[in-house]
Scaffold this active site. Structure first.
Site, PDB file in Angstrom:
ATOM      1  N   PRO A  56      20.990 105.131  52.482  1.00  0.00           N
ATOM      2  CA  PRO A  56      20.615 106.283  53.301  1.00  0.00           C
ATOM      3  C   PRO A  56      20.393 105.866  54.764  1.00  0.00           C
ATOM      4  CG  PRO A  56      18.710 105.514  52.086  1.00  0.00           C
ATOM      5  CD  PRO A  56      19.864 104.619  51.688  1.00  0.00           C
ATOM      6  N   ALA A  57      20.322 106.850  55.632  1.00  0.00           N
ATOM      7  CA  ALA A  57      20.120 106.569  57.057  1.00  0.00           C
ATOM      8  C   ALA A  57      18.787 105.870  57.296  1.00  0.00           C
ATOM      9  CB  ALA A  57      20.165 107.877  57.836  1.00  0.00           C
ATOM     10  N   TRP A  86      21.029 111.161  58.629  1.00  0.00           N
ATOM     11  CA  TRP A  86      19.604 111.497  58.701  1.00  0.00           C
ATOM     12  C   TRP A  86      19.374 112.993  58.888  1.00  0.00           C
ATOM     13  CZ3 TRP A  86      19.075 114.093  63.178  1.00  0.00           C
ATOM     14  CH2 TRP A  86      19.960 113.797  64.214  1.00  0.00           C
ATOM     15  N   GLU A  92      33.236 112.578  56.617  1.00  0.00           N
ATOM     16  CA  GLU A  92      32.784 113.816  57.254  1.00  0.00           C
ATOM     17  C   GLU A  92      32.175 113.393  58.589  1.00  0.00           C
ATOM     18  OE1 GLU A  92      30.523 116.348  58.476  1.00  0.00           O
ATOM     19  OE2 GLU A  92      29.445 116.633  56.578  1.00  0.00           O
TER      20      GLU A  92
HETATM   21  C1  SIN Z   1      26.193 118.075  58.632  1.00  0.00           C
HETATM   22  O1  SIN Z   1      25.681 118.315  59.717  1.00  0.00           O
HETATM   23  O2  SIN Z   1      26.686 116.964  58.408  1.00  0.00           O
HETATM   24  C2  SIN Z   1      26.259 119.081  57.519  1.00  0.00           C
HETATM   25  C3  SIN Z   1      25.838 120.406  57.924  1.00  0.00           C
HETATM   26  C4  SIN Z   1      25.928 121.427  56.839  1.00  0.00           C
HETATM   27  O3  SIN Z   1      25.930 121.139  55.640  1.00  0.00           O
HETATM   28  O4  SIN Z   1      25.987 122.593  57.214  1.00  0.00           O
END
Ligand code: SIN
Length: 490
Positions: free
Chosen positions: A183-184, A158, A260
């Site tokens: 999506p969130a 989100w 990630e």
């Molecule tokens: C994230 O917080 O997952 C991504 C942050 C970014 O793209 O800098």
């Protein structure tokens, strides 16, 4: 200033499956609220297994033809998508701010950030080059080809509802993969609008499918995709516990994974740092999106010789930040995403203060502004025993810890299971290369607080996950390598 959209049809309240806007299960609706006020913006489907399966069937059916579309043609479609996103910057920025809460300048900035990934991967689509390998024996030719992995399931967060979708879906489409996306729960509207624009740009029916679901129903959707061997890759941004669950559950069909996950970024100010530059860099890194980013500095280590100067300057800058709704152009920090986020911030600050930290700025809820506001906070005297040093706060809190030598601070910085980003400020070139090598993270900011860019590989090590987004590596994560060996050529 109002956050209303000029193109109101960008606000969608349905799933997009096989090229059609489709309702979810009868009566199962998920309210989408504005975190600044708690007001309901609209409802989207609270989907379950049936919708997840329909989306997957569509993506699976579309894969054979999409992968055959020439790369140049796929690139043209993706570039048209980019053009449409850029052309709708104002509306998309408003939508992001409305459902996510970030100030409008940041909402529009996120649209540009998202578009930069779409444009980049549109260009990369034509560069999926293979290799011709010198054969070790006569009469053979050996080749390595790049092929799309197949159907990709994208589960997105989100905090950057446009950018995270863009940097997962654009490379998937560029590679020739088809996509199912969830999506969130807090921010489905931006994703739905982006999918609408992708459709208008010419992404064929079935190639990109999206289903929305609440936090409670998300496991039902995800399990369909995790258990089905037709999904060949999962890409996820979110918490480490969920990432581990996805890795375990997808092991039965050995899917490719990009995870990630959480961070616990150290920010180190050495005795030879330019302190003003360090304060500037910290403000940029920490308070972007109100501290709700996975690369946000979570622990701040400042050398004893510059500690007072850094703490005083930082507290003054943080106290001057203007907190308010996205609809106020003066706002620099918006509301947190929801009450759970505010409760976590409050718990971390209470814990730190109980263990001896001193509040130099902020340190309280701003209930007069609305339900989810918290004052940007600086804490002095933080230490490794505090919850804010071990868990990602994901809010506008800067806990400062004093240190005395380089080896001590490197050990402290690495003393975490996470390894996404780290930052340090120093003007000593030997130290710069030494420390950059010793930090156990996927990303290091050296005298720089703003790190992310479409051309850079974004991702972590240790329990912050694996896989990279952005850059040429971000395309490779959606490809596999096929080796061809032709014999009898002599
Ligand atoms: C994230 O917080 O997952 C991504 C942050 C970014 O793209 O800098």
């Amino acid at each position: 200033m109002s956050l209303t959209l000029t193109r109101t049809d960008l606000i969608r309240s349905a799933n997009f499956i096989a090229g059609q806007w489709q309702p979810g299960p009868a009566g199962a609706l998920l309210p989408v609220t504005n975190p600044a006020t708690g007001a309901v913006i609209t409802h989207v489907p609270d989907s379950g297994a049936a919708e997840a399966r329909a989306a997957l069937d569509a993506a699976h059916a579309a894969f054979p033809s999409w992968r055959q579309v020439p790369a140049k043609q796929r690139a043209a479609i993706i570039k048209r998508w980019n053009d449409l996103v850029v052309a709708h910057t104002e509306d998309l920025g408003r939508l992001i701010s409305m459902e996510q809460g970030k100030p409008l300048a940041e909402g529009k900035g996120e649209v540009a950030y998202a578009a930069s990934y779409i444009e980049w991967f549109g260009e990369e689509a034509t560069r999926m080059n293979g290799e011709i390998i010198p054969a070790p024996v006569p009469g053979r030719r050996m080749f390595a080809l790049k092929e799309p992995v197949g159907v990709v399931a994208a589960i997105t967060p989100w905090n950057f509802p446009a950018a995270m979708i863009a940097r997962k879906i654009a490379p998937a489409l560029a590679a020739g993969c088809t996509v199912v996306c969830k999506p969130a729960e807090d921010t489905p509207l931006t994703s739905l609008a982006l999918v609408l624009l992708a459709h208008e740009a010419g992404v064929p029916a079935g190639v990109l499918n999206i289903v929305t679901a609440s936090r409670q129903k998300t496991p039902e959707v995800a399990d369909v995709w995790l258990d089905d061997g037709r999904v060949r890759k999962i890409t996820f941004t979110g918490s480490t516990p969920v990432g581990k669950h996805l890795a375990q559950r997808s092991a039965a069909t050995l899917k490719k994974l990009s995870l990630e996950l959480g961070g616990n970024a150290p920010f180190i100010v050495f005795d030879d740092a330019d302190v003003d530059a360090a304060v500037d860099g910290f403000m940029a890194a920490k308070f972007r999106n109100g501290g709700q980013t996975c690369v946000s500095p979570n622990r701040v280590f400042v050398h004893a010789s510059v500690y007072d100067a850094f703490a005083t300057k930082l507290a003054a800058r943080v106290s001057a930040l203007k907190v308010g709704p996205a609809s106020d152009p003066a706002s620099q920090i918006g509301p947190m995403i929801n009450d759970r986020a505010v409760e976590k911030i409050e718990r971390h600050i209470n814990d730190a203060v109980a263990k001896g930290a001193k509040v130099l700025a902020g340190g309280k809820r701003l209930t007069e502004l609305g339900p989810n506001y918290y004052a940007p906070t600086v804490l002095a005297g933080a230490n490794a025993e505090m919850a804010c040093a071990c868990e990602e706060t994901f809010g506008p809190v800067a806990p400062l810890t004093v240190f005395n030598d380089e080896a001590e601070v490197i050990a402290a910085a690495n003393d975490t299971p996470f390894g996404l980003a780290a930052y340090f400020y120093s003007q000593n070139v030997r130290r710069i290369w030494r420390v950059a090598g010793l930090l156990e993270t996927g990303i290091v900011g050296i005298n720089e607080g703003a790190l992310a860019a479409e051309a850079a590989p974004f991702g972590g090590v240790k329990e912050s996950g694996y896989g990279r987004e952005g850059s040429t590596h971000g395309l490779d994560d959606y490809l596999h390598t096929k080796y061809l060996c032709q014999g009898q050529l002599d």
